[in-house]
Design an enzyme around this catalytic site. Structure first.
Site, short mmCIF file in Angstrom:
data_model
loop_
_atom_site.label_atom_id
_atom_site.label_comp_id
_atom_site.label_asym_id
_atom_site.label_seq_id
_atom_site.Cartn_x
_atom_site.Cartn_y
_atom_site.Cartn_z
N GLU A 49 0.84 -1.20 0.00
CA GLU A 49 0.00 0.00 0.00
C GLU A 49 0.87 1.25 0.00
O GLU A 49 1.84 1.34 0.75
CB GLU A 49 -0.91 -0.01 1.23
CG GLU A 49 -1.88 1.17 1.27
CD GLU A 49 -2.96 0.97 2.31
OE1 GLU A 49 -3.68 -0.06 2.22
OE2 GLU A 49 -3.08 1.82 3.21
N THR A 69 -3.87 4.98 -1.33
CA THR A 69 -4.86 5.45 -0.37
C THR A 69 -5.55 6.73 -0.86
O THR A 69 -5.13 7.38 -1.81
CB THR A 69 -4.23 5.71 1.01
OG1 THR A 69 -3.25 6.76 0.87
CG2 THR A 69 -3.56 4.47 1.55
N TYR A 70 -6.57 7.07 -0.10
CA TYR A 70 -7.48 8.18 -0.43
C TYR A 70 -7.61 8.99 0.84
O TYR A 70 -8.00 8.46 1.89
CB TYR A 70 -8.83 7.55 -0.80
CG TYR A 70 -9.81 8.38 -1.59
CD1 TYR A 70 -9.60 8.62 -2.94
CD2 TYR A 70 -10.98 8.84 -0.99
CE1 TYR A 70 -10.54 9.32 -3.68
CE2 TYR A 70 -11.92 9.54 -1.73
CZ TYR A 70 -11.70 9.79 -3.08
OH TYR A 70 -12.64 10.46 -3.80
N ALA A 112 -8.65 11.66 3.92
CA ALA A 112 -9.91 11.92 4.64
C ALA A 112 -10.72 12.96 3.89
O ALA A 112 -10.21 14.00 3.47
CB ALA A 112 -9.62 12.39 6.06
#
Length: 305
Positions: free
Chosen positions: A24, A55-56, A58
């Site tokens: 990741e 990832t994305y 918040a």
């Protein structure tokens, strides 16, 4: 006091390399960070990961950077790229549009998450017209295309869940909605994963449960992250990192040793899939994979072609 057998074989002598791994990354903010990310991808790609995910942030704060990074991986490497997608601060139509753009870019794997609120400390609130949770997002993605879908699992219970039973019930809803596998939040003791795996089996969850492994780069930052996501940090870990703040190379050796030993114990308990939270750094994850018996399958230039 336990007695260690001085004639026992080396710790990793019985690890045959019969494992599958995934890595990741997070989308880079600067040119320098982008350079580090791509160096890490170059280093890890010859190990033949099942997929690499991005990832994305918040509240969808990295939406464009996430898309650009995933699209570039899909375009410029032979790796299977997985994009994180969350329910936060977007309507169903907006999220579906992002998913359609991924499909058009050749991305066939989504990591579907409820997501964290954009402001720390707030509770998640489904936006008007949005997906109310990860299970609904999985079901929505299934209607669009035959995506491979990974979801999150929490061996020590999500902070928003009433209890462990409710948390596993929620995971089962995500799997039943069409998720392919669950990837766990990071944890530091093998028993944590084994108990969770047993509880999932009792609940009728038959999908793959993949342990998420976080090599500890910085003990203080891991303490902060752990407090946010409800992960227990054992006291012995603090003692092992004590006095290493000014010794980054020694800290890396300790970090690699602890994460590798966790993976070895998981392997001894039948685990053959591992997901590494790389924090965009390749060295620790590469070293652990090497100890697990994994060797390059392709030259770096071919893997990244």
């Amino acid at each position: 006091m336990s007695i260690v057998d001085p004639l026992a074989p080396p710790l990793f002598a019985d690890v045959a390399g019969d494992v599958d791994v995934s890595f990741e990354f997070f989308p880079p903010k600067t040119e320098k960070m982008e350079e580090t990310l791509w160096e890490s991808i170059q280093t890890l790609s010859p190990l033949g990961p099942r997929f690499v995910s991005v990832t994305y942030g918040a509240g969808g704060t990295t939406r464009e950077r996430t898309h650009n990074t995933v699209a570039r991986i899909a375009r410029e490497t032979r790796l299977a790229a997985a994009a994180h997608l969350t329910c936060v601060e977007a309507t169903r139509e907006e999220i579906d549009q992002v998913a359609e753009e991924y499909w058009a870019a050749g991305v066939r794997h989504i990591v579907a998450l409820r997501g964290d609120p954009p402001r720390a400390g707030e509770k998640f609130v489904s936006p008007p017209g949005g997906y109310e949770n990860a299970a609904a997002l999985v079901a929505g993605l299934r209607k669009l295309h035959p995506f491979e879908i990974s979801v999150a699992a929490y061996p020590e219970c999500h902070p928003d869940s009433a209890d462990a039973t409710a948390d596993i019930d929620n995971l089962k809803r995500k799997i039943d909605a069409g998720a392919t596998r669950a990837i766990t939040q990071f944890f530091f003791e093998p028993e944590t994963f084994f108990r969770f795996r047993d509880d999932c089996a009792k609940a009728g969850i038959t999908a793959e449960i993949v342990p998420g492994i976080m090599p500890v780069m910085n003990y203080a930052s891991v303490q902060r992250m752990s407090a946010m996501c409800g992960t227990a940090v054992p006291a012995w870990m603090g003692r092992l990192f004590e006095g290493l703040d000014e010794h980054p190379a020694a800290r890396q050796l300790v970090a690699a040793t602890l994460a590798a030993e966790l993976c070895r114990k998981l392997y001894a308990g039948g685990v053959r899939q591992f997901h590494f939270y790389t924090l965009n750094r390749a060295e620790l994850s590469y070293a652990i994979c090497h100890l697990l018996g994994l060797r390059p399958k392709l030259p770096a230039e071919v893997a990244a072609a």
